[in-house]
Design a protein around this motif. Structure first.
Motif, PDB file in Angstrom:
ATOM      1  N   THR A  32       8.726  17.868  -0.644  1.00 51.39           N
ATOM      2  CA  THR A  32       9.630  16.788  -0.230  1.00 51.39           C
ATOM      3  C   THR A  32       8.884  15.738   0.586  1.00 51.39           C
ATOM      4  O   THR A  32       9.136  14.537   0.452  1.00 51.39           O
ATOM      5  N   VAL A  33       7.975  16.180   1.419  1.00 52.20           N
ATOM      6  CA  VAL A  33       7.186  15.237   2.229  1.00 52.20           C
ATOM      7  C   VAL A  33       6.311  14.377   1.329  1.00 52.20           C
ATOM      8  O   VAL A  33       6.216  13.152   1.513  1.00 52.20           O
ATOM      9  N   TRP A  34       5.666  14.988   0.348  1.00 53.74           N
ATOM     10  CA  TRP A  34       4.840  14.228  -0.597  1.00 53.74           C
ATOM     11  C   TRP A  34       5.675  13.201  -1.348  1.00 53.74           C
ATOM     12  O   TRP A  34       5.297  12.038  -1.481  1.00 53.74           O
ATOM     13  N   ARG A  35       6.811  13.640  -1.879  1.00 53.77           N
ATOM     14  CA  ARG A  35       7.661  12.727  -2.655  1.00 53.77           C
ATOM     15  C   ARG A  35       8.124  11.548  -1.819  1.00 53.77           C
ATOM     16  O   ARG A  35       8.022  10.388  -2.234  1.00 53.77           O
ATOM     17  N   SER A  36       8.659  11.851  -0.655  1.00 54.94           N
ATOM     18  CA  SER A  36       9.185  10.765   0.174  1.00 54.94           C
ATOM     19  C   SER A  36       8.077   9.825   0.655  1.00 54.94           C
ATOM     20  O   SER A  36       8.279   8.614   0.718  1.00 54.94           O
ATOM     21  N   THR A  37       6.916  10.355   0.964  1.00 53.75           N
ATOM     22  CA  THR A  37       5.808   9.516   1.414  1.00 53.75           C
ATOM     23  C   THR A  37       5.348   8.573   0.315  1.00 53.75           C
ATOM     24  O   THR A  37       5.180   7.360   0.548  1.00 53.75           O
ATOM     25  N   LEU A  38       5.139   9.089  -0.885  1.00 54.99           N
ATOM     26  CA  LEU A  38       4.671   8.245  -1.985  1.00 54.99           C
ATOM     27  C   LEU A  38       5.703   7.199  -2.390  1.00 54.99           C
ATOM     28  O   LEU A  38       5.372   6.025  -2.583  1.00 54.99           O
ATOM     29  N   ILE A  39       6.951   7.618  -2.487  1.00 54.65           N
ATOM     30  CA  ILE A  39       7.990   6.690  -2.938  1.00 54.65           C
ATOM     31  C   ILE A  39       8.281   5.633  -1.880  1.00 54.65           C
ATOM     32  O   ILE A  39       8.369   4.434  -2.183  1.00 54.65           O
ATOM     33  N   LEU A  40       8.418   6.029  -0.625  1.00 51.20           N
ATOM     34  CA  LEU A  40       8.698   5.056   0.430  1.00 51.20           C
ATOM     35  C   LEU A  40       7.549   4.082   0.641  1.00 51.20           C
ATOM     36  O   LEU A  40       7.779   2.890   0.877  1.00 51.20           O
ATOM     37  N   SER A  41       6.322   4.556   0.553  1.00 48.69           N
ATOM     38  CA  SER A  41       5.192   3.639   0.727  1.00 48.69           C
ATOM     39  C   SER A  41       5.086   2.663  -0.451  1.00 48.69           C
ATOM     40  O   SER A  41       4.782   1.481  -0.259  1.00 48.69           O
ATOM     41  N   ALA A  42       5.370   3.133  -1.663  1.00 50.75           N
ATOM     42  CA  ALA A  42       5.336   2.233  -2.818  1.00 50.75           C
ATOM     43  C   ALA A  42       6.420   1.165  -2.724  1.00 50.75           C
ATOM     44  O   ALA A  42       6.175  -0.019  -2.979  1.00 50.75           O
ATOM     45  N   VAL A  43       7.620   1.570  -2.334  1.00 48.17           N
ATOM     46  CA  VAL A  43       8.718   0.610  -2.203  1.00 48.17           C
ATOM     47  C   VAL A  43       8.455  -0.376  -1.075  1.00 48.17           C
ATOM     48  O   VAL A  43       8.716  -1.578  -1.208  1.00 48.17           O
ATOM     49  N   ALA A  44       7.920   0.102   0.041  1.00 51.40           N
ATOM     50  CA  ALA A  44       7.609  -0.791   1.158  1.00 51.40           C
ATOM     51  C   ALA A  44       6.526  -1.810   0.768  1.00 51.40           C
ATOM     52  O   ALA A  44       6.631  -2.995   1.116  1.00 51.40           O
ATOM     53  N   CYS A  45       5.508  -1.361   0.051  1.00 48.09           N
ATOM     54  CA  CYS A  45       4.460  -2.292  -0.403  1.00 48.09           C
ATOM     55  C   CYS A  45       5.028  -3.325  -1.370  1.00 48.09           C
ATOM     56  O   CYS A  45       4.693  -4.512  -1.287  1.00 48.09           O
ATOM     57  N   PHE A  46       5.900  -2.884  -2.283  1.00 49.31           N
ATOM     58  CA  PHE A  46       6.503  -3.827  -3.216  1.00 49.31           C
ATOM     59  C   PHE A  46       7.369  -4.845  -2.487  1.00 49.31           C
ATOM     60  O   PHE A  46       7.325  -6.037  -2.787  1.00 49.31           O
ATOM     61  N   LEU A  47       8.183  -4.398  -1.549  1.00 45.70           N
ATOM     62  CA  LEU A  47       9.033  -5.325  -0.805  1.00 45.70           C
ATOM     63  C   LEU A  47       8.208  -6.342  -0.024  1.00 45.70           C
ATOM     64  O   LEU A  47       8.539  -7.532   0.008  1.00 45.70           O
ATOM     65  N   MET A  48       7.134  -5.894   0.592  1.00 47.44           N
ATOM     66  CA  MET A  48       6.279  -6.827   1.337  1.00 47.44           C
ATOM     67  C   MET A  48       5.654  -7.842   0.394  1.00 47.44           C
ATOM     68  O   MET A  48       5.610  -9.045   0.694  1.00 47.44           O
ATOM     69  N   TRP A  49       5.169  -7.384  -0.746  1.00 49.51           N
ATOM     70  CA  TRP A  49       4.590  -8.302  -1.721  1.00 49.51           C
ATOM     71  C   TRP A  49       5.640  -9.270  -2.257  1.00 49.51           C
ATOM     72  O   TRP A  49       5.388 -10.471  -2.377  1.00 49.51           O
ATOM     73  N   ALA A  50       6.820  -8.770  -2.593  1.00 49.24           N
ATOM     74  CA  ALA A  50       7.867  -9.618  -3.162  1.00 49.24           C
ATOM     75  C   ALA A  50       8.345 -10.667  -2.169  1.00 49.24           C
ATOM     76  O   ALA A  50       8.553 -11.830  -2.529  1.00 49.24           O
ATOM     77  N   ILE A  51       8.504 -10.299  -0.907  1.00 46.70           N
ATOM     78  CA  ILE A  51       8.932 -11.268   0.107  1.00 46.70           C
ATOM     79  C   ILE A  51       7.869 -12.341   0.295  1.00 46.70           C
ATOM     80  O   ILE A  51       8.177 -13.537   0.373  1.00 46.70           O
ATOM     81  N   THR A  52       6.609 -11.939   0.353  1.00 51.55           N
ATOM     82  CA  THR A  52       5.526 -12.909   0.494  1.00 51.55           C
ATOM     83  C   THR A  52       5.440 -13.810  -0.733  1.00 51.55           C
ATOM     84  O   THR A  52       5.274 -15.032  -0.619  1.00 51.55           O
ATOM     85  N   PHE A  53       5.576 -13.236  -1.910  1.00 53.20           N
ATOM     86  CA  PHE A  53       5.527 -14.005  -3.154  1.00 53.20           C
ATOM     87  C   PHE A  53       6.654 -15.028  -3.214  1.00 53.20           C
ATOM     88  O   PHE A  53       6.432 -16.197  -3.518  1.00 53.20           O
ATOM     89  N   LEU A  54       7.872 -14.606  -2.911  1.00 49.44           N
ATOM     90  CA  LEU A  54       9.009 -15.517  -2.973  1.00 49.44           C
ATOM     91  C   LEU A  54       8.942 -16.587  -1.885  1.00 49.44           C
ATOM     92  O   LEU A  54       9.381 -17.717  -2.104  1.00 49.44           O
ATOM     93  N   ALA A  55       8.389 -16.247  -0.724  1.00 51.51           N
ATOM     94  CA  ALA A  55       8.263 -17.242   0.346  1.00 51.51           C
ATOM     95  C   ALA A  55       7.288 -18.350  -0.048  1.00 51.51           C
ATOM     96  O   ALA A  55       7.453 -19.500   0.359  1.00 51.51           O
ATOM     97  N   GLN A  56       6.282 -18.030  -0.831  1.00 54.42           N
ATOM     98  CA  GLN A  56       5.332 -19.048  -1.283  1.00 54.42           C
ATOM     99  C   GLN A  56       5.825 -19.747  -2.543  1.00 54.42           C
ATOM    100  O   GLN A  56       5.469 -20.896  -2.785  1.00 54.42           O
ATOM    101  N   TRP A  57       6.633 -19.082  -3.320  1.00 55.78           N
ATOM    102  CA  TRP A  57       7.124 -19.643  -4.575  1.00 55.78           C
ATOM    103  C   TRP A  57       8.186 -20.707  -4.327  1.00 55.78           C
ATOM    104  O   TRP A  57       8.188 -21.768  -4.931  1.00 55.78           O
ATOM    105  N   HIS A  58       9.126 -20.414  -3.417  1.00 54.91           N
ATOM    106  CA  HIS A  58      10.195 -21.345  -3.056  1.00 54.91           C
ATOM    107  C   HIS A  58      10.261 -21.457  -1.533  1.00 54.91           C
ATOM    108  O   HIS A  58      11.092 -20.804  -0.897  1.00 54.91           O
ATOM    109  N   PRO A  59       9.407 -22.271  -0.939  1.00 55.40           N
ATOM    110  CA  PRO A  59       9.412 -22.351   0.524  1.00 55.40           C
ATOM    111  C   PRO A  59      10.696 -22.991   1.042  1.00 55.40           C
ATOM    112  O   PRO A  59      11.259 -23.886   0.424  1.00 55.40           O
TER     113      PRO A  59
END
Length: 78
Positions: A32-59
């Motif tokens: 359970t620790v492995w699953r939650s760590t991998l999934i939460l870190s992947a989602v957090a990285c995607f959200l950070m990338w998506a927010i940064t991408f959208l902030a530069q795409w439509h300022p």
């Protein structure tokens, strides 16, 4: 060139990674620790990338140059 497909492709990659992480997590008492760590870190990285991408795409704020003389400023249209 940046377009809307970048977000969809990135989301598809993260979903596939999360599914693989769910089934490929090592068996044992920490599964359970492995699953939650991998999934939460992947989602957090995607959200950070998506927010940064959208902030530069439509300022929200239009950048203005302050080093221009008034006679060389472009006309402002509102």
């Amino acid at each position: 060139m940046a377009n809307g497909w970048s977000l969809i492709i990135g989301l598809a990659f993260i979903v596939i990674f999360c599914i693989v992480s769910w089934f490929a997590a090592p068996k044992g008492e920490n599964q359970t620790v492995w699953r939650s760590t991998l999934i939460l870190s992947a989602v957090a990285c995607f959200l950070m990338w998506a927010i940064t991408f959208l902030a530069q795409w439509h300022p929200l704020i239009v950048p203005r140059r302050l080093d221009l003389r008034p006679e060389h400023e472009p006309s402002r249209r509102f």
